[in-house]
Scaffold this active site. Structure first.
Site, mmCIF file in Angstrom:
data_model
loop_
_atom_site.group_PDB
_atom_site.id
_atom_site.type_symbol
_atom_site.label_atom_id
_atom_site.label_comp_id
_atom_site.label_asym_id
_atom_site.label_seq_id
_atom_site.Cartn_x
_atom_site.Cartn_y
_atom_site.Cartn_z
ATOM 1 N N ASP A 36 -11.971 -28.823 47.878
ATOM 2 C CA ASP A 36 -11.520 -27.564 47.275
ATOM 3 C C ASP A 36 -11.879 -26.361 48.143
ATOM 4 O OD1 ASP A 36 -10.338 -28.277 44.695
ATOM 5 O OD2 ASP A 36 -12.333 -29.081 44.255
ATOM 6 N N GLY A 151 -10.192 -22.518 40.419
ATOM 7 C CA GLY A 151 -11.264 -21.602 40.800
ATOM 8 C C GLY A 151 -12.663 -22.016 40.415
ATOM 9 N N ASP A 184 -5.611 -32.183 38.291
ATOM 10 C CA ASP A 184 -6.917 -31.693 38.716
ATOM 11 C C ASP A 184 -7.503 -30.739 37.682
ATOM 12 O OD1 ASP A 184 -9.089 -30.677 40.145
ATOM 13 O OD2 ASP A 184 -7.883 -29.717 41.707
HETATM 14 C C1 DX5 Z 1 -10.996 -26.385 40.324
HETATM 15 C C2 DX5 Z 1 -10.906 -27.421 41.396
HETATM 16 C C3 DX5 Z 1 -11.150 -28.805 40.937
HETATM 17 C C4 DX5 Z 1 -12.536 -29.030 40.383
HETATM 18 C C5 DX5 Z 1 -12.435 -30.076 39.344
HETATM 19 O O1 DX5 Z 1 -10.481 -25.190 40.793
HETATM 20 O O2 DX5 Z 1 -9.624 -27.410 41.976
HETATM 21 O O3 DX5 Z 1 -10.848 -29.743 41.958
HETATM 22 O O4 DX5 Z 1 -13.451 -29.438 41.340
HETATM 23 O O5 DX5 Z 1 -13.655 -30.167 38.734
HETATM 24 P P1 DX5 Z 1 -13.812 -30.768 37.277
HETATM 25 O O6 DX5 Z 1 -13.330 -32.202 37.360
HETATM 26 O O7 DX5 Z 1 -15.252 -30.647 37.030
HETATM 27 O O8 DX5 Z 1 -12.955 -29.959 36.357
HETATM 28 ZN ZN ZN Z 2 -9.047 -29.085 43.337
#
Ligand code: DX5
Ligand code: ZN
Length: 226
Positions: A36, A151, A184
């Protein structure tokens, strides 16, 4: 059902020992590493960039899935390709102008990513109307449907995003496209079954994976949809 790929998001990892964390995920059976990138502009937080990706790459053979949460993503593609990205997605919301302008820019960026021989995806935040994005699927290897606002890790899953996945799936089948649906945000053992039923075959999970000790089991359970 198509094969399910599990992509742990290392946003939830211990950054002080990122190499070990990535190696452990590979041993535990992860299919992909989700990376990310946040720029402190498109989203509030800043995470890491292409140098970190290079360090991660040196520690794993798994494909690297770069999720760009940045403004002007077109300026960053080459850098992440050189650092070892295998998949790159960027946000439609990060592009300038009206929806027609955004779609035109997105096509150019998707084609640039593919010109490097890697997979290109469009990322879509929960509030964006999926109907606007469907024509882009023709140019995508995958679509990243955000099930939380991009985010931040650890947010709660937004149920209504499942209908987006269903609509995308319907469009893919109708037009005979080969586009992977990735989801995601907020995915847990409680909702992973419905996520898979909606047509998602690439599952990103951060906190769900990192909060447990037995990484192999949680990855297997997510894959099995239970
Ligand atoms: C959020 C990210 C995600 C995040 C997901 O903006 O794009 O990839 O790491 O984390 P979880 O699974 O904890 O929601
Ligand atoms: Zn992500």
């Amino acid at each position: 059902m198509s094969k399910i790929a599990i992509a742990p998001s290392i946003l939830a990892a211990d950054f002080a020992k990122i190499g070990e964390e990535v190696q452990a995920l590979e041993t535990a059976g992860a299919d992909i590493i989700h990376f990310d990138v946040m720029d402190g502009n498109f989203v509030e937080k800043i995470t890491f960039g292409s140098q970190m990706l290079q360090a991660v790459q040196a520690n794993t053979n798994l494909p690297l899935d770069v999720h760009l949460m940045v403004t002007n993503p077109q300026n960053k593609i080459k850098d992440f390709v050189n650092a070892g990205a295998n998949f790159i997605s960027f946000h439609i919301e990060a592009l300038q102008g009206n929806m027609k302008n955004k779609l035109e820019q997105a096509i150019v960026i998707l084609q640039e990513i593919q010109s490097y021989g890697i997979e290109a995806g469009i990322a879509v935040n929960p509030k964006t109307d999926i109907a606007d994005i469907l024509p882009l699927l023709l140019y995508c290897n995958f679509i990243l449907i955000m099930s939380v606002q991009a985010g931040l890790g650890g947010q709660s899953f937004i149920e209504s995003t499942l209908q987006k996945a269903e609509k995308v799936k319907e469009y893919i089948v109708k037009n005979n496209l080969h586009v992977v649906i990735e989801m995601d945000g907020g995915i847990t053992l409680e909702n992973v079954h419905t996520v898979q039923q909606a047509g998602v075959t690439r599952i990103v999970a951060g906190s769900t994976i990192f909060k447990v000790k037995d990484r192999a089991k949680i990855i297997q359970d997510l894959r099995n949809g239970m």
